[in-house]
Design an enzyme around this catalytic site. Structure first.
Site, mmCIF file in Angstrom:
data_model
loop_
_atom_site.group_PDB
_atom_site.id
_atom_site.type_symbol
_atom_site.label_atom_id
_atom_site.label_comp_id
_atom_site.label_asym_id
_atom_site.label_seq_id
_atom_site.Cartn_x
_atom_site.Cartn_y
_atom_site.Cartn_z
ATOM 1 N N SER A 110 0.970 -1.359 0.119
ATOM 2 C CA SER A 110 0.056 0.103 0.148
ATOM 3 C C SER A 110 0.851 1.289 0.238
ATOM 4 O O SER A 110 2.406 1.474 0.406
ATOM 5 C CB SER A 110 -1.190 -0.054 1.197
ATOM 6 O OG SER A 110 -1.756 0.822 1.483
ATOM 7 N N TYR B 185 -1.097 -0.457 10.665
ATOM 8 C CA TYR B 185 -1.531 -0.848 9.240
ATOM 9 C C TYR B 185 -0.646 -0.312 8.368
ATOM 10 O O TYR B 185 0.189 -1.289 7.277
ATOM 11 C CB TYR B 185 -2.993 -0.199 8.609
ATOM 12 C CG TYR B 185 -2.975 -0.811 7.411
ATOM 13 C CD1 TYR B 185 -3.169 -1.865 7.077
ATOM 14 C CD2 TYR B 185 -3.163 0.532 6.022
ATOM 15 C CE1 TYR B 185 -3.371 -1.500 5.167
ATOM 16 C CE2 TYR B 185 -3.990 0.447 5.293
ATOM 17 C CZ TYR B 185 -3.880 -1.267 4.414
ATOM 18 O OH TYR B 185 -4.088 -1.454 3.104
#
Length: 264
Positions: A140, A153
């Site tokens: 990501s 995350y």
């Protein structure tokens, strides 16, 4: 349609990015092994792809559970027809760290880091032995922006980037292709599961899963080890990497830097 290229195992294949990878890789000539928790959704994806004429198998597995990870890893280790792995399964969090539940963060690490690592290494061992294979790890853009979303995350996704780059250095001479894909905000159910529906994001930053995967595969065709689908100029990534590597000679030295004025 492409000549058969072996079998691609795709995790998180029941929806979103994983389901699009299944469609695109089938059209590129791969048979498929689709892995996700929901057998019902996997069957729906398999039914949609029946027209591709490829062999499609589904495996219901919860990759937050060690026994399920081990079961899929064993398949990757022992099935010599598998020539590609798309490590896509993952979860996200938008909660502030101090508001997050520690057990939820652990579950995210188990899926985004531990499961991904076990599956990648299981696949890579066979790929190296056979001198052929493709490994795609989905990271990501928050790997490069720890101030965004939840720090655990973004930390898991930074791990994916580091792990992929290190693994690439080990296996690229053995005929194995390794790529990390760093999507920005993508229109998938991940956002709703994280408690922040994608509809709440500015539309100008949200890419469709179809466009994201098509761009990622175009990056693969261009031999990019790191692909950021929304980045206009690869030179920007190359500058980032060059700046990181320029730190190298001074990251570990016998004496503290002079700016700390440590007298020894």
């Amino acid at each position: 349609m492409s000549a058969l290229k072996g079998t691609a195992l795709i995790t998180g294949a029941s929806t979103g990015i994983g389901a699009v990878y299944a469609d695109r890789l089938a059209k590129r000539g791969y048979d498929l092994i689709l892995v996700a928790r929901s057998q019902e959704k996997l069957s729906e994806v398999a039914a949609r792809l029946k027209s591709t004429g490829r062999r499609i198998e589904t495996i219901s597995a919860d990759l937050t559970k060690n026994e399920d990870v081990q079961r899929v890893a064993e398949r990757l280790r022992t099935d010599s027809t598998i020539t590609a792995l798309v490590n896509n399964a993952g979860t996200a969090s938008v909660a502030k760290l101090l508001d997050a539940k520690a057990d939820d963060l652990k579950a995210m690490i188990d899926l985004n880091v531990t499961a991904l690592t076990r599956l990648a290494l299981a696949a890579a061992a066979g790929f190296v032995e056979r001198k052929n294979g493709l490994l795609i790890n989905i990271a990501s853009v928050v790997a490069l922006a720890p101030e965004l979303l939840n720090g655990t995350y973004s930390g898991t996704k930074a791990y994916v980037v580091n792990f992929t780059q290190s693994l690439k250095n080990e296996v690229e001479a053995e005929g194995v292709t390794v790529q990390a894909v760093l999507p920005g905000a993508t229109a998938t159910s991940l956002w709703e599961k994280a408690g922040h529906p994608v509809e709440h994001l500015p539309s100008e930053i949200v890419m469709t899963a179809e466009d994201m995967v098509d761009a990622a595969l175009a990056g693969l065709d261009q031999h990019e080890p790191i692909t950021i689908p929304s980045l206009p100029h690869i030179a920007d990534w190359e500058k980032y990497e060059a700046a990181r590597k320029a730190l190298g000679p001074n990251l570990s030295r016998q004496k503290p830097a002079a700016r700390y004025a440590i007298q020894s």
